[in-house]
Design an enzyme around this catalytic site. Structure first.
Site, short mmCIF file in Angstrom:
data_model
loop_
_atom_site.label_atom_id
_atom_site.label_comp_id
_atom_site.label_asym_id
_atom_site.label_seq_id
_atom_site.Cartn_x
_atom_site.Cartn_y
_atom_site.Cartn_z
N GLY A 74 0.83 -1.21 0.00
CA GLY A 74 0.00 0.00 0.00
C GLY A 74 0.86 1.25 0.00
O GLY A 74 2.09 1.18 0.01
N SER A 75 0.20 2.40 0.03
CA SER A 75 0.94 3.66 -0.10
C SER A 75 1.75 3.99 1.16
O SER A 75 2.85 4.53 1.06
CB SER A 75 -0.03 4.80 -0.43
OG SER A 75 -1.03 4.88 0.57
N ASP A 112 3.46 -2.76 8.26
CA ASP A 112 2.40 -2.75 7.25
C ASP A 112 1.44 -1.59 7.52
O ASP A 112 1.42 -1.03 8.63
CB ASP A 112 1.64 -4.09 7.31
CG ASP A 112 0.90 -4.40 6.03
OD1 ASP A 112 0.79 -3.51 5.16
OD2 ASP A 112 0.41 -5.54 5.89
N THR A 160 -2.70 0.01 7.18
CA THR A 160 -4.04 -0.49 7.50
C THR A 160 -5.08 0.43 6.87
O THR A 160 -4.77 1.57 6.53
CB THR A 160 -4.26 -0.59 9.03
OG1 THR A 160 -5.45 -1.33 9.28
CG2 THR A 160 -4.38 0.78 9.70
N LYS A 195 -7.89 -4.65 6.89
CA LYS A 195 -6.87 -4.53 5.87
C LYS A 195 -7.35 -5.17 4.58
O LYS A 195 -8.33 -5.89 4.58
CB LYS A 195 -5.57 -5.20 6.33
CG LYS A 195 -4.86 -4.40 7.41
CD LYS A 195 -3.54 -5.01 7.85
CE LYS A 195 -2.61 -5.37 6.73
NZ LYS A 195 -2.29 -4.29 5.82
N GLY A 249 -7.38 -3.24 1.49
CA GLY A 249 -7.71 -2.23 0.48
C GLY A 249 -6.79 -2.33 -0.73
O GLY A 249 -7.16 -2.00 -1.85
N GLY A 250 -5.59 -2.86 -0.50
CA GLY A 250 -4.64 -3.05 -1.61
C GLY A 250 -4.63 -4.48 -2.12
O GLY A 250 -3.73 -4.87 -2.85
N GLU A 258 -0.57 -10.69 3.60
CA GLU A 258 -0.32 -9.83 4.78
C GLU A 258 -0.64 -10.58 6.08
O GLU A 258 0.06 -10.45 7.07
CB GLU A 258 -1.13 -8.55 4.68
CG GLU A 258 -0.60 -7.60 3.62
CD GLU A 258 -1.54 -6.42 3.33
OE1 GLU A 258 -1.05 -5.43 2.79
OE2 GLU A 258 -2.74 -6.51 3.63
#
Ligand code: 5RP
Length: 261
Positions: free
Chosen positions: A36-37, A91, A93, A104, A106-107, A113
């Site tokens: 993720g970002s 990581d 969230t 978690k 969204g990606g 994960e």
């Protein structure tokens, strides 16, 4: 050279949290890299730490996207099968509630994960402070399921939601450019719009009993440290086991000044 003022507020917040999180990574560690970002900012900070301090680590990426980033930043990677256990995982969230339970996925990397988190001695979650919520559920809950019979699995999920008293919910197949999104494992994702999740552990258990469901995005009791950033560089560090919250400040401009990558 990038200056922190050139970043969006949200990225300044994510970067501040990421900068503190990588301080927990030490020489010789096996490290899980989230997706993720926010995780991407963490990977950038980690690459700079490795360069500056000359430390050596082995990283296990949680997605193809993260593996690509690690390669770009010359971070040495390995597989979870090779190392079996990880010293630390950092990581992002989508949401974290006051009991430190998470949503978690969204990606679309929730399965890897969760496996990586379970293999880690310490899981550090990094996020902008907007992700810290009273209760989970404003963010749709991702559920990863295999393609075969996915419509039947979806009907089982509907029955579970009805049994648990959820009302006015929606279930959406996650799409990618007009096609059903496929995860790194080739599975589908259903996003459950529930508005509010009352009993995360119960829901998680019930969902994972559905044949075809591989995993869901509720991460219960897996966060050992929550690091929340704000746009001005203020960072709060939550230690659930000690019920402690401390504050730090990150000088984002100074940090960028020292960055090689
Ligand atoms: C990916 C995830 C991410 O950690 C989550 O979606 C947060 O992403 P971002 O940092 O981009 O907001 O669970 O599967």
């Amino acid at each position: 050279m990038i200056k922190s003022v050139d970043l969006k507020d949200i990225d300044r917040a994510k970067l501040a949290a990421a900068a503190i999180a990588v301080e927990y990574i030490k020489d010789g560690m096996n490290v899980g890299l989230g997706t993720g970002s926010t995780a991407a900012w963490m990977i950038k900070c980690l690459a700079n730490k490795i360069y500056k301090e000359g430390i050596s680590i082995k990283a296990v990426p949680t997605s193809n996207q993260t593996a690509k980033l690690a390669l770009e930043y010359q971070i040495q990677t390995t597989t979870l099968d090779e190392v079996k256990f990880l010293d630390i995982t950092i990581d992002g969230t989508d949401e974290c509630d006051k009991n430190y339970n998470l949503i978690k996925g969204g990606g679309a990397a929730l399965l890897h994960e969760k496996i990586v988190a379970a293999a880690s001695n310490k899981v550090i979650i990094v996020a902008d402070q907007m992700k810290y919520v009273d209760s989970l559920g404003s963010f749709p809950l991702p559920v990863e399921l295999i393609k075969f019979g996915s419509s039947s699995s979806k009907e089982c999920i509907v029955s579970i939601l009805n049994k648990l008293g959820y009302k006015n919910y929606q279930i959406n197949q996650r799409m990618n450019n007009n096609f059903a999104l496929k995860t790194d494992e080739g599975n589908f994702i259903l996003d459950l719009e529930l508005t509010k999740i009352l009993e995360p552990l119960l829901l998680s258990r019930e969902l994972n009993l559905v044949p075809g469901v591989v995993e869901n995005g509720l991460f219960i009791n897996s966060c050992d440290l929550l690091i929340l950033g704000e746009k001005g560089g203020k960072v709060s560090v939550h230690e659930p086991s000690r019920n402690m919250v401390s504050s730090r400040n990150v000088d984002l401009d100074q940090m960028f000044h020292e960055f090689k990558y």
